[in-house]
Design a protein around this motif. Structure first.
Motif, PDB file in Angstrom:
ATOM      1  N   UNK A 183       0.122  -5.566   6.400  1.00  0.00           N
ATOM      2  CA  UNK A 183       0.474  -6.264   5.153  1.00  0.00           C
ATOM      3  C   UNK A 183       0.468  -7.775   5.367  1.00  0.00           C
ATOM      4  N   UNK A 184       0.975  -8.211   6.523  1.00  0.00           N
ATOM      5  CA  UNK A 184       0.951  -9.643   6.836  1.00  0.00           C
ATOM      6  C   UNK A 184      -0.491 -10.135   6.983  1.00  0.00           C
ATOM      7  N   UNK A 185      -1.348  -9.324   7.588  1.00  0.00           N
ATOM      8  CA  UNK A 185      -2.757  -9.689   7.724  1.00  0.00           C
ATOM      9  C   UNK A 185      -3.467  -9.772   6.382  1.00  0.00           C
ATOM     10  N   UNK A 186      -3.173  -8.841   5.488  1.00  0.00           N
ATOM     11  CA  UNK A 186      -3.777  -8.864   4.155  1.00  0.00           C
ATOM     12  C   UNK A 186      -3.319 -10.089   3.365  1.00  0.00           C
ATOM     13  N   UNK A 211     -15.140  -7.913   3.590  1.00  0.00           N
ATOM     14  CA  UNK A 211     -14.113  -8.959   3.531  1.00  0.00           C
ATOM     15  C   UNK A 211     -12.848  -8.532   4.257  1.00  0.00           C
ATOM     16  N   UNK A 212     -12.279  -7.403   3.831  1.00  0.00           N
ATOM     17  CA  UNK A 212     -10.981  -6.991   4.361  1.00  0.00           C
ATOM     18  C   UNK A 212     -11.069  -6.641   5.842  1.00  0.00           C
ATOM     19  N   UNK A 213     -11.967  -5.746   6.216  1.00  0.00           N
ATOM     20  CA  UNK A 213     -12.029  -5.303   7.608  1.00  0.00           C
ATOM     21  C   UNK A 213     -12.311  -6.435   8.595  1.00  0.00           C
ATOM     22  N   UNK A 214     -13.327  -7.298   8.344  1.00  0.00           N
ATOM     23  CA  UNK A 214     -13.568  -8.381   9.320  1.00  0.00           C
ATOM     24  C   UNK A 214     -12.413  -9.366   9.429  1.00  0.00           C
ATOM     25  N   UNK A 218      -7.677  -9.515  13.463  1.00  0.00           N
ATOM     26  CA  UNK A 218      -6.533  -9.879  14.319  1.00  0.00           C
ATOM     27  C   UNK A 218      -5.340  -8.937  14.159  1.00  0.00           C
ATOM     28  N   UNK A 219      -5.036  -8.558  12.919  1.00  0.00           N
ATOM     29  CA  UNK A 219      -3.932  -7.623  12.695  1.00  0.00           C
ATOM     30  C   UNK A 219      -4.260  -6.252  13.277  1.00  0.00           C
ATOM     31  N   UNK A 220      -5.503  -5.826  13.103  1.00  0.00           N
ATOM     32  CA  UNK A 220      -5.929  -4.532  13.655  1.00  0.00           C
ATOM     33  C   UNK A 220      -5.812  -4.533  15.174  1.00  0.00           C
TER      34      UNK A 220
END
Length: 298
Positions: A183-186, A211-214, A218-220
């Protein structure tokens, strides 16, 4: 010409770092080096004898080591993978247009706050093959549809079922932390990217993929590394639910080390701890370097 003013270094930065450095040294650096030393000794609370690498040789000759090593890798990979997938799905759901988002976020995060030992004991009762609520529900559902069915031995099957059952509980308990990180990454992804994609007619899955995955990499990476470390060194939940049993079915490296400690082989168990530390280090450092190389700057 005016003389250039000399820069005066502020003591505040050192004052802030020093307490943390002292704590880190006392509770991590010193115990680590002490563990390395005592892993090469036969020791008790009152005496010790230096034996070199004899403990490590004996440790790697243990018949149960291969099973513990295999179970540790399976457990670490399974829990890490599911936390990434489920955590990302929940994060996307809980950052969208959804009613009662705050309440749902609290529910998702609540298991993280609960005692691991308490969770282990609770689920060991729920998954009991004879009296547990899970198997009773399976039997009741089977009767409703006219099938004579019985629940499996979630924690008593001599195969890998106990290990996967514990892994499921681990995911349930830890996925809330992964969700918060995602959620912080999004939230850190600039809205301009979504607006530009909307102008170009990019929607749905393409939006998520390009957009979202790349930009969420860092969060992943953080979730993967933290979950994998937690899975590889997991002990308390496994010990509370099965004690490593039945037999060695759910034993991992940490539980084997604890069993050696229980038996009074303190030097051998310390050597096992050091070996496990080195193993995790050898797996995590290259993986972290590889994942960092795939990150995209925002």
């Amino acid at each position: 010409m005016k003389e250039a003013k000399k820069k005066i270094k502020s003591p505040y930065s050192y004052a802030l770092v020093l307490p943390i450095a002292v704590i880190f040294t006392i509770f991590f650096i010193v115990p680590t080096f002490v563990s390395f030393f005592f892993s090469m000794t036969r020791w008790t609370l009152f005496d010790w004898e230096f034996v070199g690498f004899e403990n490590f040789v004996q440790y790697f000759k243990e018949a149960s080591l291969a099973i513990g090593f295999k179970n540790t890798l399976i457990y670490g990979v399974v829990t890490s993978a599911f936390k990434v997938v489920i955590g990302l799905a929940l994060a996307i759901l809980l950052t969208g247009r959804l009613r009662a988002k705050g309440f749902l976020r609290s529910i998702v995060y609540f298991p993280v706050l609960v005692s691991t030992i308490g969770v282990g004991f609770t689920f060991s009762v729920l998954l009991d093959p004879n009296y547990g609520a899970v198997n009773k529900s399976i039997v009741a559902f089977g009767k409703m549809i006219g099938w004579e069915t019985y629940g499996p031995g979630w924690l008593t099957d001599p195969n890998l079922l106990p290990l996967f059952s514990i892994a499921f509980v681990d995911v349930w308990k830890g996925v809330g932390m992964a969700t918060v990180i995602f959620m912080a990454g999004l939230a850190a992804i600039p809205q301009e990217y979504y607006e530009a994609a909307k102008v170009d007619g990019v929607t749905g899955f393409q939006n998520f993929r390009h957009i979202v995955l790349p930009l969420l990499q860092p969060a992943t990476n953080t979730v993967i590394i933290l979950s994998l470390i937690g899975g590889l060194r997991s002990f308390d939940l496994i010990w509370a639910m099965t004690g490593g049993g039945p037999g060695f079915a759910s034993d991992v490296l940490a539980s084997l080390v604890y069993k050696q400690y229980q038996s009074g082989f303190f030097g051998l168990s310390t050597a096992g701890n050091v070996a496990m530390f080195i193993l995790i280090l050898l797996l995590i450092v290259p993986l972290n370097k590889f994942l960092k190389s795939r990150e995209v700057e925002i």
